[in-house]
Design a protein around this motif. Structure first.
Motif, PDB file in Angstrom:
ATOM      1  N   LEU A  17       6.411  -0.599   7.884  1.00  0.00           N
ATOM      2  CA  LEU A  17       6.494   0.073   9.317  1.00  0.00           C
ATOM      3  C   LEU A  17       7.031   1.582   8.937  1.00  0.00           C
ATOM      4  O   LEU A  17       6.550   2.491   9.803  1.00  0.00           O
ATOM      5  N   SER A  18       8.005   1.828   8.112  1.00  0.00           N
ATOM      6  CA  SER A  18       8.539   3.091   7.859  1.00  0.00           C
ATOM      7  C   SER A  18       7.361   3.700   7.360  1.00  0.00           C
ATOM      8  O   SER A  18       7.220   5.331   7.590  1.00  0.00           O
ATOM      9  N   CYS A  19       6.403   3.423   6.658  1.00  0.00           N
ATOM     10  CA  CYS A  19       5.363   4.216   6.049  1.00  0.00           C
ATOM     11  C   CYS A  19       4.356   4.581   7.123  1.00  0.00           C
ATOM     12  O   CYS A  19       3.934   5.923   7.231  1.00  0.00           O
ATOM     13  N   ILE A  20       4.044   3.776   8.019  1.00  0.00           N
ATOM     14  CA  ILE A  20       3.283   3.920   9.094  1.00  0.00           C
ATOM     15  C   ILE A  20       3.729   5.084  10.152  1.00  0.00           C
ATOM     16  O   ILE A  20       3.327   5.972  10.526  1.00  0.00           O
TER      17      ILE A  20
ATOM     18  N   PHE B 116      -6.174 -11.303   7.604  1.00  0.00           N
ATOM     19  CA  PHE B 116      -6.313 -10.603   8.737  1.00  0.00           C
ATOM     20  C   PHE B 116      -5.604  -9.073   8.473  1.00  0.00           C
ATOM     21  O   PHE B 116      -6.168  -8.184   8.932  1.00  0.00           O
ATOM     22  N   VAL B 117      -4.647  -9.324   7.644  1.00  0.00           N
ATOM     23  CA  VAL B 117      -3.886  -7.882   7.309  1.00  0.00           C
ATOM     24  C   VAL B 117      -4.957  -7.142   6.511  1.00  0.00           C
ATOM     25  O   VAL B 117      -5.080  -5.723   6.955  1.00  0.00           O
ATOM     26  N   ARG B 118      -5.595  -7.726   5.418  1.00  0.00           N
ATOM     27  CA  ARG B 118      -6.716  -6.921   4.736  1.00  0.00           C
ATOM     28  C   ARG B 118      -7.728  -6.348   5.942  1.00  0.00           C
ATOM     29  O   ARG B 118      -8.159  -5.077   5.776  1.00  0.00           O
ATOM     30  N   PHE B 119      -8.119  -7.136   6.751  1.00  0.00           N
ATOM     31  CA  PHE B 119      -9.322  -6.813   7.712  1.00  0.00           C
ATOM     32  C   PHE B 119      -8.679  -5.610   8.577  1.00  0.00           C
ATOM     33  O   PHE B 119      -9.394  -4.575   8.840  1.00  0.00           O
ATOM     34  N   VAL B 120      -7.495  -5.661   9.287  1.00  0.00           N
ATOM     35  CA  VAL B 120      -6.783  -4.771  10.118  1.00  0.00           C
ATOM     36  C   VAL B 120      -6.641  -3.310   9.066  1.00  0.00           C
ATOM     37  O   VAL B 120      -6.839  -2.177   9.662  1.00  0.00           O
ATOM     38  N   ALA B 121      -6.274  -3.611   7.767  1.00  0.00           N
ATOM     39  CA  ALA B 121      -6.106  -2.262   7.080  1.00  0.00           C
ATOM     40  C   ALA B 121      -7.201  -1.628   6.656  1.00  0.00           C
ATOM     41  O   ALA B 121      -7.336  -0.252   6.903  1.00  0.00           O
ATOM     42  N   ILE B 122      -8.587  -2.280   6.698  1.00  0.00           N
ATOM     43  CA  ILE B 122      -9.639  -1.489   6.589  1.00  0.00           C
ATOM     44  C   ILE B 122      -9.918  -0.628   7.788  1.00  0.00           C
ATOM     45  O   ILE B 122     -10.338   0.540   7.763  1.00  0.00           O
ATOM     46  N   ILE B 123      -9.664  -1.421   8.993  1.00  0.00           N
ATOM     47  CA  ILE B 123     -10.160  -0.760  10.453  1.00  0.00           C
ATOM     48  C   ILE B 123      -9.264   0.267  10.342  1.00  0.00           C
ATOM     49  O   ILE B 123      -9.679   1.262  10.944  1.00  0.00           O
ATOM     50  N   SER B 124      -7.824   0.467  10.150  1.00  0.00           N
ATOM     51  CA  SER B 124      -6.829   1.421  10.568  1.00  0.00           C
ATOM     52  C   SER B 124      -7.283   2.727   9.711  1.00  0.00           C
ATOM     53  O   SER B 124      -7.224   3.765   9.805  1.00  0.00           O
ATOM     54  N   VAL B 125      -7.334   2.248   8.182  1.00  0.00           N
ATOM     55  CA  VAL B 125      -7.637   3.478   7.547  1.00  0.00           C
ATOM     56  C   VAL B 125      -9.063   4.229   7.795  1.00  0.00           C
ATOM     57  O   VAL B 125      -9.226   5.378   7.836  1.00  0.00           O
ATOM     58  N   GLY B 126     -10.027   3.058   7.976  1.00  0.00           N
ATOM     59  CA  GLY B 126     -11.400   3.753   8.436  1.00  0.00           C
ATOM     60  C   GLY B 126     -11.181   4.703   9.947  1.00  0.00           C
ATOM     61  O   GLY B 126     -11.746   5.749   9.867  1.00  0.00           O
ATOM     62  N   THR B 127     -10.469   4.135  10.717  1.00  0.00           N
ATOM     63  CA  THR B 127     -10.254   4.909  11.814  1.00  0.00           C
ATOM     64  C   THR B 127      -9.607   6.175  11.778  1.00  0.00           C
ATOM     65  O   THR B 127     -10.036   7.182  12.475  1.00  0.00           O
ATOM     66  N   ALA B 128      -8.547   6.148  10.999  1.00  0.00           N
ATOM     67  CA  ALA B 128      -7.735   7.541  10.602  1.00  0.00           C
ATOM     68  C   ALA B 128      -8.792   8.508   9.878  1.00  0.00           C
ATOM     69  O   ALA B 128      -8.721   9.712  10.301  1.00  0.00           O
TER      70      ALA B 128
ATOM     71  N   LEU C   1       0.138   7.621   3.243  1.00  0.00           N
ATOM     72  CA  LEU C   1       1.102   7.192   3.612  1.00  0.00           C
ATOM     73  C   LEU C   1       0.540   5.820   4.304  1.00  0.00           C
ATOM     74  O   LEU C   1       1.154   4.984   4.284  1.00  0.00           O
ATOM     75  N   LEU C   2      -0.471   6.093   5.342  1.00  0.00           N
ATOM     76  CA  LEU C   2      -0.959   4.764   6.054  1.00  0.00           C
ATOM     77  C   LEU C   2      -1.624   3.943   4.784  1.00  0.00           C
ATOM     78  O   LEU C   2      -1.268   2.686   5.186  1.00  0.00           O
ATOM     79  N   ILE C   3      -2.206   4.481   3.875  1.00  0.00           N
ATOM     80  CA  ILE C   3      -2.884   3.535   2.891  1.00  0.00           C
ATOM     81  C   ILE C   3      -1.648   3.048   2.067  1.00  0.00           C
ATOM     82  O   ILE C   3      -1.794   1.758   1.804  1.00  0.00           O
ATOM     83  N   ALA C   4      -0.675   3.582   1.798  1.00  0.00           N
ATOM     84  CA  ALA C   4       0.432   3.085   0.847  1.00  0.00           C
ATOM     85  C   ALA C   4       1.191   1.998   1.680  1.00  0.00           C
ATOM     86  O   ALA C   4       1.434   0.806   1.227  1.00  0.00           O
TER      87      ALA C   4
END
Length: 365
Positions: free
Chosen positions: A82-85, A19-31, A54-57
């Motif tokens: 969370l600090s990175c985001i 789920f973390v991987r899936f949401v990571a793709i969604i978040s970075v793609g949205t940004a 920073l979002l990707i990191a």
């Protein structure tokens, strides 16, 4: 300190990481998509690229930290993510400073909410509540920074638009974490109780099987009799006769078990200078006798090569059963586990020590 859902159920981390991987793709793609579609609102491209980096990191670190086969996501790991985001949100806000005209196309609040949502399986509810409040404070500060160019008369509307995803997803993560932890703890308690009940039943069954008298059959007669007497709350002459018969059968069964050959006759060397064998219960004696009979039937072990010693060790009475092997293939040693298990059921402790030419079992009475 309260356990997290991942600490209670480490295998659940496998699904959570997917789920973390899936949401990571969604978040970075949205940004990236929002940055490309709203390039006119970006006043500093380096800051926007820094925000996305920073979002990707943050997500790369999250995926690494969430590896269920090697580690668990600690509070420190999640704080780093969370600090990175949060830094990405600040960088995105400064990247649009003076040119942000539409708050709805800012990707930082949504990405903050998503990373808070992912914390459900990994952190406790109080921790997630604190993280949500921190994220809300950052979102409020960055939104207020760009309010002059948003064209919104009421700053409250802008704060509501950016704060709702963070509050909803962060609060939902805290509730989900609490629900998940409570369910897993309840399941663990139920599993423990079921295992203990099963072990108790197995213990009774094994001990009764090796005692040499039919206690199970007596139970089938005795328990229904007791239930019958309790139900009618009175004793009839027939009940008294039946109770006498059951009592006589029980005495006969126990007397028969007492006639079993003594342990000294099953070994080549028997040492018990303090007569500690008298402390053995019927179950313990049966477990030792079963192990001795097994060893005596093995071709690489003869009765003369078996020793049984009982002695005091501090406040404990300790026994050592030792058999010397003549066959290097160690067939007896390889088949010893069930009988050591029987000893462990009957005694407080029972440990085996197996070498090339010797099998020993040490037990505490």
């Amino acid at each position: 300190m309260s356990e997290t859902a991942q600490e209670i159920d480490p295998l659940g981390g496998i699904t959570a990481r997917i789920f973390v991987r899936f949401v990571a793709i969604i978040s970075v793609g949205t940004a990236v998509t929002m940055a490309l579609l709203n390039g006119r609102e970006i006043s500093s491209l380096p800051l926007e690229l820094t925000a996305i980096a920073l979002l990707i990191a943050g997500y790369v670190y999250f995926i690494w930290a969430a590896d269920p086969y090697r580690r668990r996501v600690s509070s420190r790991d999640y704080a780093i993510v969370l600090s990175c985001i949060l830094l990405a949100a600040v960088a995105e806000s400064f990247a649009q400073l003076g040119s942000d005209t539409l708050v709805r196309n800012d990707w930082a609040p949504l990405c903050l909410g998503l990373v808070l949502m992912l914390g459900g399986p990994y952190r406790t509810p109080p921790f997630l509540v604190v993280c949500t409040l921190v994220a809300l404070a950052v979102v409020a500060a960055t939104t207020s920074l760009n309010t002059p160019t948003l064209g919104i008369q009421s700053p409250l509307i802008a704060l509501t638009v950016t704060g709702v995803p963070v509050l909803a997803l962060g609060g939902g993560a805290a509730l989900y974490s609490g629900y998940l932890i409570a369910g897993l703890k309840r399941a663990r308690i139920e599993a423990t109780e079921a295992r203990e009940a099963r072990e108790l039943a197995d213990r009774r069954e094994v001990i009764e099987e090796f005692l040499g008298h039919n206690i199970a059959h007596l139970r089938r007669d005795v328990l229904p009799f007791f239930r019958h007497v309790k139900a009618q709350d009175a004793l009839t002459p027939a009940d008294i006769d039946q109770a006498a018969g059951l009592s006589e059968r029980l005495r006969a069964s126990l007397a028969a078990s007492a006639l079993v050959e003594p342990l000294a006759e099953l070994v080549g060397v028997f040492r018990d200078p303090l007569a500690l064998a008298h402390r053995l219960t019927q179950q313990q004696r049966a477990a030792i006798r079963t192990l001795l009979l097994f060893l005596g039937d093995q071709p690489e072990v003869t009765r003369e090569r078996i020793e049984l010693s009982l002695a005091l060790s501090g406040a404990d009475a300790v026994g050592v059963l030792e058999a010397h092997l003549t066959n290097p293939d160690r067939t007896a040693a390889s088949q010893l586990a069930p009988f050591v298990g029987l000893m462990q059921l009957a005694f407080a402790t029972a440990e085996e020590d197996i070498s090339a030419d010797r099998v020993a079992v040490r037990f505490t009475i």
